[in-house]
Design an enzyme around this catalytic site. Sequence first.
Site, PDB file in Angstrom:
ATOM      1  N   GLY A  13       0.814  -1.223   0.000  1.00 27.12           N
ATOM      2  CA  GLY A  13       0.000   0.000   0.000  1.00 27.12           C
ATOM      3  C   GLY A  13       0.839   1.261   0.000  1.00 27.12           C
ATOM      4  NE  ARG A  16      -4.847   6.030  -2.345  1.00 30.18           N
ATOM      5  CZ  ARG A  16      -5.702   5.755  -1.376  1.00 30.18           C
ATOM      6  NH1 ARG A  16      -5.978   6.663  -0.458  1.00 30.18           N
ATOM      7  NH2 ARG A  16      -6.295   4.584  -1.299  1.00 30.18           N
ATOM      8  CG  ASN A  91       1.486   1.418   4.931  1.00 27.41           C
ATOM      9  OD1 ASN A  91       1.378   2.119   5.929  1.00 27.41           O
ATOM     10  ND2 ASN A  91       1.047   1.809   3.726  1.00 27.41           N
ATOM     11  CE1 TYR A 156      -7.674   1.588  10.208  1.00 20.23           C
ATOM     12  CE2 TYR A 156      -7.670   2.603  12.383  1.00 20.23           C
ATOM     13  CZ  TYR A 156      -7.082   2.405  11.159  1.00 20.23           C
ATOM     14  OH  TYR A 156      -5.878   3.010  10.876  1.00 20.23           O
ATOM     15  CB  ALA A 158     -11.526  -5.680  15.833  1.00 12.50           C
ATOM     16  CE  LYS A 160      -4.831  -0.420  10.896  1.00  8.56           C
ATOM     17  NZ  LYS A 160      -3.704  -0.661   9.979  1.00  8.56           N
ATOM     18  CB  ILE A 189      -0.675  10.097   9.972  1.00  3.95           C
ATOM     19  CG1 ILE A 189      -0.112   9.356  11.191  1.00  3.95           C
ATOM     20  CG2 ILE A 189       0.427  10.460   8.979  1.00  3.95           C
ATOM     21  CD1 ILE A 189       0.829  10.142  12.076  1.00  3.95           C
TER      22      ILE A 189
END
Length: 248
Positions: A13, A16, A91, A156, A158, A160, A189
């Site tokens: 990934g 971008r 990533n 999300y 869960a 991470k 970020i």
Amino acid sequence: MKLLDGKVAIVTGASRGIGTGIAKVFAEQGANVAFTYSSSEAPAMALEKELNELGVKAKAYKSNAASFEAAEKLVADVLADFGSIDVLVNNAGITKDNLLMRMSEADFDSVIEINLKSVFNMTKAVQRTMLKQRKGSIINMSSVVGVKGNAGQTNYAASKAGMIGFTKSVALELGSRNIRCNAIAPGFIETEMTEKLDEKTVQGWRDGIPLKRGGSPEDIANACLFFASDLSAYVTGQVLNVDGGMLT
Ligand code: NAP
């Protein structure tokens, strides 16, 4: 002598945001970089050209991180093109935010598959090569949300948090073979992922950051550089919060 001279890194990934930042910092430090994208072909090709102009070898691969077969093919292709794999950065990631009440099963499943299952796919695929080499560094891009949770992001968070358990387990399994595995937990970020948030939410995040600013992809890339290089030769199984002090 640069920190990653001659090393081969895979970054998933990288078309971008944070992934692009990691690929650039790695190439500036002498690494040859194989990176993936899902749909952003033009930015991926532009990045491939930019990295090659730095004098390293770089190649973009269209590869779905959620697919086990695609991960195996990717690693075989990278080995054929680059000869070895020293660093893997998992990533690639997505968000599909909603309150649990409104979250569909499909949105739960796709976030788990792209964010978490991808880490299993890629780590398993590079494992044999790193075991043979008796060295390797695997870096998993978790999130502060995986450490503390976040309303509206059960899927999300869960995924991470799962990455953190996976990271510590791989560190225990592969440490005796000199393969290290660490996670980074970025805070807020500024990328396309966070551009989707409304200004009030963004201001709320910023107000809670002791350093009083959002982070940049380079802030995360520099932490990745530490884990990818021999500067962290005695560090494994750790989660580094790169969040301007948000979780302090
Ligand atoms: P981003 O700007 O949305 O970029 C996501 C990247 O992942 C893109 O290159 C995208 O490729 C790729 N990708 C998406 N689905 C994929 C798939 N199925 N297979 C392969 N690649 C796929 O996100 P970002 O902000 O840079 O985030 C990067 C990582 O950091 C993510 O894991 C994210 O969860 C984590 N993170 C971000 C923040 C933040 O504040 N931004 C905070 C904590 C953690 P295409 O361009 O081709 O779609």
